[in-house]
Design an enzyme around this catalytic site. Structure first.
Site, mmCIF file in Angstrom:
data_model
loop_
_atom_site.group_PDB
_atom_site.id
_atom_site.type_symbol
_atom_site.label_atom_id
_atom_site.label_comp_id
_atom_site.label_asym_id
_atom_site.label_seq_id
_atom_site.Cartn_x
_atom_site.Cartn_y
_atom_site.Cartn_z
ATOM 1 N N THR A 69 3.168 -6.633 6.633
ATOM 2 C CA THR A 69 3.273 -7.278 7.938
ATOM 3 C C THR A 69 3.036 -8.791 7.917
ATOM 4 O OG1 THR A 69 2.686 -5.269 9.074
ATOM 5 C CG2 THR A 69 2.271 -7.308 10.261
ATOM 6 N N ASP A 192 5.129 0.883 14.360
ATOM 7 C CA ASP A 192 4.573 0.890 12.999
ATOM 8 C C ASP A 192 3.426 1.899 12.909
ATOM 9 O OD1 ASP A 192 4.192 -0.561 10.280
ATOM 10 O OD2 ASP A 192 2.194 -0.689 11.179
ATOM 11 N N HIS A 339 4.865 1.318 3.807
ATOM 12 C CA HIS A 339 5.789 0.289 3.337
ATOM 13 C C HIS A 339 5.029 -0.627 2.396
ATOM 14 C CE1 HIS A 339 3.692 -2.270 6.278
ATOM 15 N NE2 HIS A 339 3.697 -1.177 7.020
HETATM 16 P P1 AMP Z 1 1.129 -3.228 8.309
HETATM 17 O O1 AMP Z 1 0.529 -1.935 7.951
HETATM 18 O O2 AMP Z 1 1.296 -4.164 7.166
HETATM 19 O O3 AMP Z 1 2.443 -3.008 9.032
HETATM 20 O O4 AMP Z 1 0.166 -3.915 9.373
HETATM 21 C C1 AMP Z 1 0.334 -3.594 10.723
HETATM 22 C C2 AMP Z 1 -0.902 -3.893 11.485
HETATM 23 O O5 AMP Z 1 -1.182 -5.279 11.488
HETATM 24 C C3 AMP Z 1 -0.751 -3.565 12.947
HETATM 25 O O6 AMP Z 1 -0.977 -2.212 13.228
HETATM 26 C C4 AMP Z 1 -1.757 -4.465 13.593
HETATM 27 O O7 AMP Z 1 -2.933 -3.761 13.855
HETATM 28 C C5 AMP Z 1 -2.033 -5.535 12.576
HETATM 29 N N1 AMP Z 1 -1.766 -6.848 13.124
HETATM 30 C C6 AMP Z 1 -0.601 -7.305 13.593
HETATM 31 N N2 AMP Z 1 -0.706 -8.579 14.041
HETATM 32 C C7 AMP Z 1 -1.989 -8.933 13.850
HETATM 33 C C8 AMP Z 1 -2.731 -10.103 14.128
HETATM 34 N N3 AMP Z 1 -2.150 -11.177 14.686
HETATM 35 N N4 AMP Z 1 -4.038 -10.111 13.789
HETATM 36 C C9 AMP Z 1 -4.607 -9.023 13.224
HETATM 37 N N5 AMP Z 1 -3.957 -7.884 12.956
HETATM 38 C C10 AMP Z 1 -2.670 -7.817 13.274
HETATM 39 ZN ZN ZN Z 2 4.384 -4.375 9.640
HETATM 40 ZN ZN ZN Z 3 2.603 -0.916 8.764
#
Ligand code: AMP
Ligand code: ZN
Ligand code: ZN
Length: 401
Positions: A69, A192, A339
């Site tokens: 992300t 997600d 992912h």
């Molecule tokens: P991922 O598993 O890499 O897709 O991470 C997704 C998670 O990132 C989401 O479920 C959010 O909880 C977290 N996330 C997204 N934007 C932010 C942000 N600006 N600050 C902290 N956490 C975030």
């Molecule tokens: Zn993501």
């Molecule tokens: Zn994710």
């Protein structure tokens, strides 16, 4: 005298009228639906997105490695590969900050500009050019990067509902001209999350997809109701692929975990040998393994464009498609989807969908790369892009002029 004064008033009124009658330039709205696979649009459960696709442009989009992300959100707003913008993972270490680790859940690190300062996100270039911006969440937008933040921004909070997020963006667009953001971001994490927990095919994931579709529909309707022209660019950061407990590489079977720091685990592992243990750790990891392949960061395959930033750990292990790498007991059951694999893996494909007066109805290239979104956004906002890794010709193909 009186006639002259009336004449001046008339001229002033005419000026005000023509200034008012000019349609303001459309706002650019960048929407991220985290973890939205492009084939989610083919399920017949997204009427509003389908409508936008029909009258706009759609492409499947190759993300950057690692397919996580934070790195990909920062790529979208900088046009730079993670190696070049410095957000090399959801978790990171840096030789300049020994003993510290960035992770997205650790706000004492994730809100420290140190981690973000290697690049200039597009809202900062816009603000510096006098164009007001507002972010209804975006990784990095809560941080005063090189001293600049969007004029409207929100601290990330999952408890702020998708309805509230859309309403915030609509409220900003109701403002008078001089305080209305001209570039806006909007972020949804529910698709997600549902994908991770319930899996790609689950009814809960379908429900999350449809809910976000409804919210985007409300945004479009709300903008139309106030007569606000908008160029809307909807992206996702990466795809999603199924995992299960039978496809796990357990690092503890290879080496004692006290010999290294595991900065990331899952579809890829980021491994930093502990002080004085390099030889043993390199020897163990760099030999062939079943279901994963490990490299020194300098020797990663060229197509990943990853490994030059000092924040990339000394060893990167990449699991085969559908496999995950762990150490110790997993924190969550290994089920659902995730992912983080190769950015050329078909399941990691992300989504690109754009609609608005600036976009042609011509067919978009079948695949675009996520570094190409930045020069497109710069054109929409009307700013000069900084040097980037994208192809500016993609914007030529997608935009009307
Ligand atoms: P991922 O598993 O890499 O897709 O991470 C997704 C998670 O990132 C989401 O479920 C959010 O909880 C977290 N996330 C997204 N934007 C932010 C942000 N600006 N600050 C902290 N956490 C975030
Ligand atoms: Zn993501
Ligand atoms: Zn994710």
């Amino acid at each position: 005298m009186r006639t002259i004064r009336s004449f001046v008033i008339l001229i002033a009124l005419f000026g005000a009228f023509t200034a008012h009658a000019q349609t303001p330039a459309p706002v650019t709205i960048l929407i991220s639906i985290d973890g939205f696979r492009p084939d989610y649009l083919d399920r017949g459960i997204t009427p509003r997105l389908a409508g936008l696709r029909e009258t706009g442009v759609f492409a499947s989009m190759r993300p950057s490695f690692p397919t996580k992300t934070f790195p990909n959100h920062y790529t979208i707003v900088t046009g730079l590969r993670p190696d070049h913008h410095g957000i090399t993972g959801n978790s990171m270490i840096d030789p300049a900050r020994p003993g510290q680790m960035f992770s997205l859940g650790n706000s004492s690190q994730s809100l420290d500009p140190f981690w973000w300062d290697q690049a200039e996100p597009i809202w900062m270039t816009a603000e510096n050019a006098g164009i007001r911006t507002g972010t209804m969440f975006w990784p990095g937008s809560e941080v005063a990067i090189r001293g600049v933040r969007p004029q409207d921004w929100q601290r990330f909070d999952q408890n702020i509902s998708n309805v509230q997020r859309v309403n915030a963006v609509l409220d900003w667009q109701r403002r008078p001209d001089d305080i209305r953001p001209r570039f806006v971001t909007l972020y949804f994490d529910t698709v997600d999350m549902a994908g991770h927990i319930h899996g790609i095919e689950a009814p809960e994931t379908d429900a999350a997809i449809t809910e976000v579709d409804t919210r985007i529909g409300e945004l479009v309707d709300g903008l139309a109701a106030m007569g606000r022209g908008a160029n809307i660019v909807i992206i996702s950061d990466h795809g999603m692929a199924t995992i299960d407990a039978t496809r796990v590489v357990q690092l503890d079977e290879l080496i004692d975990p006290s010999f290294y720091t595991l900065v990331e685990s899952g579809p890829y592992a980021a491994i930093e040998p502990a002080a004085g243990t390099d030889d043993h750790v390199f020897e163990t990891f760099l030999q062939p393994h079943e279901n994963m392949s490990c490299s020194r960061r300098e020797e990663l395959p060229a197509h990943l464009e990853f490994g030059a930033n000092p924040r990339v750990t000394a060893i990167i292990c990449r699991a085969d498609a559908g496999w995950v790498i762990i150490s110790g007991e997993p924190r969550y059951p290994i089920a659902g989807a995730t992912h983080g694999w190769d950015n050329f893996a078909p399941d990691m494909r992300a989504t690109f969908l754009a609609n608005g007066p600036a976009f042609t109805s011509a067919r978009a290239p079948d695949v675009i790369d996520n570094v190409d979104v930045y020069p497109l956004l710069a054109r929409l906002i009307g700013i000069t892009p900084l040097p980037h890794d994208g192809d500016p010709l993609i914007a030529d193909a997608l935009l009307v002029d």
